[in-house]
Design a protein around this motif. Structure first.
Motif, short mmCIF file in Angstrom:
data_model
loop_
_atom_site.label_atom_id
_atom_site.label_comp_id
_atom_site.label_asym_id
_atom_site.label_seq_id
_atom_site.Cartn_x
_atom_site.Cartn_y
_atom_site.Cartn_z
N TYR A 89 0.84 -1.19 0.00
CA TYR A 89 0.00 0.00 0.00
C TYR A 89 0.88 1.25 0.00
O TYR A 89 1.80 1.38 0.82
N ALA A 90 0.61 2.17 -0.94
CA ALA A 90 1.37 3.41 -1.06
C ALA A 90 0.91 4.38 0.03
O ALA A 90 -0.01 5.18 -0.17
N LEU A 91 1.54 4.30 1.18
CA LEU A 91 1.17 5.11 2.33
C LEU A 91 1.40 6.59 2.08
O LEU A 91 0.64 7.45 2.52
N ALA A 92 2.46 6.91 1.35
CA ALA A 92 2.84 8.28 1.00
C ALA A 92 3.71 8.18 -0.24
O ALA A 92 4.10 7.08 -0.65
N PRO A 93 4.03 9.31 -0.88
CA PRO A 93 4.91 9.24 -2.05
C PRO A 93 6.22 8.52 -1.72
O PRO A 93 6.89 8.83 -0.73
N ASN A 94 6.55 7.51 -2.54
CA ASN A 94 7.79 6.75 -2.39
C ASN A 94 7.87 5.96 -1.09
O ASN A 94 8.96 5.55 -0.67
N THR A 95 6.73 5.74 -0.43
CA THR A 95 6.71 4.99 0.83
C THR A 95 5.64 3.91 0.74
O THR A 95 4.48 4.21 0.47
N THR A 96 6.03 2.67 1.01
CA THR A 96 5.13 1.52 0.88
C THR A 96 5.17 0.67 2.13
O THR A 96 6.24 0.35 2.65
N VAL A 97 3.99 0.31 2.62
CA VAL A 97 3.88 -0.72 3.65
C VAL A 97 3.37 -1.99 2.98
O VAL A 97 2.59 -1.93 2.03
N TYR A 98 3.83 -3.15 3.46
CA TYR A 98 3.50 -4.38 2.75
C TYR A 98 3.38 -5.55 3.71
O TYR A 98 3.88 -5.53 4.84
N VAL A 99 2.72 -6.59 3.22
CA VAL A 99 2.64 -7.87 3.89
C VAL A 99 2.86 -8.95 2.83
O VAL A 99 2.41 -8.80 1.68
N GLU A 100 3.56 -10.01 3.20
CA GLU A 100 3.87 -11.05 2.22
C GLU A 100 3.97 -12.42 2.89
O GLU A 100 4.42 -12.54 4.04
N ILE A 101 3.55 -13.44 2.15
CA ILE A 101 3.75 -14.83 2.55
C ILE A 101 4.48 -15.56 1.42
O ILE A 101 4.40 -15.15 0.26
N GLY A 102 5.18 -16.63 1.78
CA GLY A 102 5.88 -17.42 0.78
C GLY A 102 6.18 -18.80 1.31
O GLY A 102 6.27 -19.01 2.52
N ASP A 103 6.36 -19.76 0.40
CA ASP A 103 6.63 -21.12 0.83
C ASP A 103 7.24 -21.90 -0.33
O ASP A 103 7.29 -21.43 -1.48
N ASP A 131 8.41 -24.75 6.63
CA ASP A 131 7.14 -24.14 7.00
C ASP A 131 6.96 -22.83 6.26
O ASP A 131 7.92 -22.23 5.75
N LEU A 132 5.73 -22.36 6.22
CA LEU A 132 5.38 -21.10 5.57
C LEU A 132 6.18 -19.95 6.16
O LEU A 132 6.36 -19.83 7.36
N GLY A 133 6.66 -19.06 5.29
CA GLY A 133 7.30 -17.84 5.72
C GLY A 133 6.36 -16.66 5.57
O GLY A 133 5.47 -16.67 4.71
N TYR A 134 6.56 -15.64 6.38
CA TYR A 134 5.70 -14.46 6.29
C TYR A 134 6.43 -13.25 6.85
O TYR A 134 7.44 -13.38 7.56
N GLY A 135 5.89 -12.06 6.53
CA GLY A 135 6.51 -10.86 7.06
C GLY A 135 5.71 -9.62 6.72
O GLY A 135 4.85 -9.62 5.83
N VAL A 136 6.00 -8.55 7.46
CA VAL A 136 5.42 -7.23 7.21
C VAL A 136 6.58 -6.23 7.25
O VAL A 136 7.59 -6.46 7.93
N GLY A 137 6.41 -5.13 6.52
CA GLY A 137 7.48 -4.15 6.52
C GLY A 137 7.06 -2.84 5.92
O GLY A 137 5.94 -2.67 5.43
N ILE A 138 7.99 -1.89 5.96
CA ILE A 138 7.78 -0.57 5.35
C ILE A 138 9.09 -0.15 4.72
O ILE A 138 10.18 -0.40 5.27
N LYS A 139 9.00 0.45 3.53
CA LYS A 139 10.20 0.96 2.87
C LYS A 139 9.92 2.32 2.28
O LYS A 139 8.79 2.61 1.82
N ALA A 140 10.92 3.17 2.33
CA ALA A 140 10.85 4.52 1.79
C ALA A 140 12.08 4.76 0.92
O ALA A 140 13.19 4.37 1.28
N SER A 141 11.87 5.39 -0.23
CA SER A 141 12.97 5.64 -1.17
C SER A 141 12.89 7.08 -1.68
O SER A 141 11.82 7.70 -1.70
N PHE A 142 14.03 7.59 -2.07
CA PHE A 142 14.10 8.92 -2.69
C PHE A 142 15.26 8.97 -3.66
O PHE A 142 16.08 8.05 -3.69
#
Length: 326
Positions: A294-308, A315-326
């Protein structure tokens, strides 16, 4: 650096980063670029625990001087505050290079930098991807040269790395080169990569140092389609060959598919890959990921992901995070 195949286009179009211009006068420009990412992640595996990671903490200065209307020369200096997903008390040096930028003939960079295969990979995942790239070779180094040409439709590039300081897996008597060629037509983008490495250096894993004496090569073919509004489709094929001077030759073949769809400020993405190993003792497997950003602000994204994957005892992997770039 280790790369993942279904993994590299992390910023969506809605949050595409733009450098901050610090200075622009009399043919001299100075731009500031950077990114920060913090996440909580449980790796795919057996009895893994959730950990906080600092995936990125980098900033750099891109300075250029105009020689004439077509040619610029300049330097790039990057600082990094993360090391193997851990924050450091001391900032390290990232890429450092001098560059020549020509509007008609392309760009030439010399110094510590990433080469062509660092650009390979499909998909829009943040945490999980396919780990069947070069086994030991890195796609960047302190003694590197990179050339890029792009006229909008046709693009190509070359990369070379030596290791006369004997600080990498290549070694002072080894070599590494890679190449890229691609073409954009209508809503399609086709790219081919090739890399070849003679490894005569050392690698260290889990505090154990091993001397290398092997050849590695990789061929990558990628296709992208963006002909449907807000939808991107990507397909990749990768084949890696490892030939030790003594021991068993091994091959890894990977076919991967990924897609992403953007709705307002949210992008949904997923990917799947099938990995086939030639060595009987190594397990063939399938990997996948699903995420939402989700584009929380310009160039800033919060996310959730699963993988296996379908390896034994994972076992299933998962995570949440936020990244900002300029």
């Amino acid at each position: 650096m280790k790369k993942t195949l279904v993994a590299l286009s992390v910023l969506m179009a809605a949050t595409s980063a733009q450098a901050i211009e610090l200075y622009n006068q009399d043919g001299v420009t100075v731009d500031l670029k950077g990114d920060v990412e913090v996440r909580y992640k449980k790796k795919i595996g057996n009895d893994e625990t959730t950990k906080q990671e600092i995936d990125d903490a980098d900033f750099g200065f891109d300075t250029r001087y105009a020689v004439n209307d077509d040619l610029q020369v300049g330097a790039y200096l990057e600082f990094s505050g993360d090391n193997s997903d851990r924050a450091n008390d001391k900032t390290g040096v990232g890429n450092v290079y001098v560059g020549f930028y020509h509007t008609n003939f392309g760009d030439l960079k010399i110094g510590k930098l990433d080469t062509q295969l660092d650009d390979a990979g499909i998909g829009s995942d943040y945490l999980f991807g396919v780990s069947s790239f070069f086994k030991d070779a890195d796609f960047g180094g302190e003694e590197a040269v990179r050339y890029d040409y792009d006229n909008g439709s046709f693009y190509a590039g070359l990369g070379l790395i030596q290791d006369k300081h004997a600080g990498k897996a290549i070694g002072k008597d080894g070599h590494y080169f890679d190449a890229k060629i691609g073409y954009r037509v209508a809503d399609f983008d086709f790219t081919a990569f090739y890399g070849d490495a003679e490894l005569k250096g050392t690698k260290t894993e889990d505090n154990v140092t091993t001397t290398l004496n092997a050849d590695e090569s990789l061929l990558a073919l990628e296709a992208r389609y963006a002909g449907v509004e807000n939808l991107n489709l990507e397909l990749g094929y990768y084949t890696v060959e490892n030939k030790p001077k003594s021991g068993t030759k091994s091959d890894t073949d990977t076919i991967a598919f990924a897609a992403d769809y953007t709705w307002n400020k949210t992008t949904f993405a997923g990917g799947i890959a099938k990995i086939d190993k030639s060595v009987a003792s190594e397990e063939d497997y399938t990997e996948w990921f699903l995420n939402a950003g989700y584009a929380l602000a310009p160039n800033t994204t919060v996310y959730v992901e699963i993988g296996d994957n379908d390896k034994n005892n994972t076992d299933l992997g998962y995570g949440v995070g936020i990244k900002a770039s300029f």
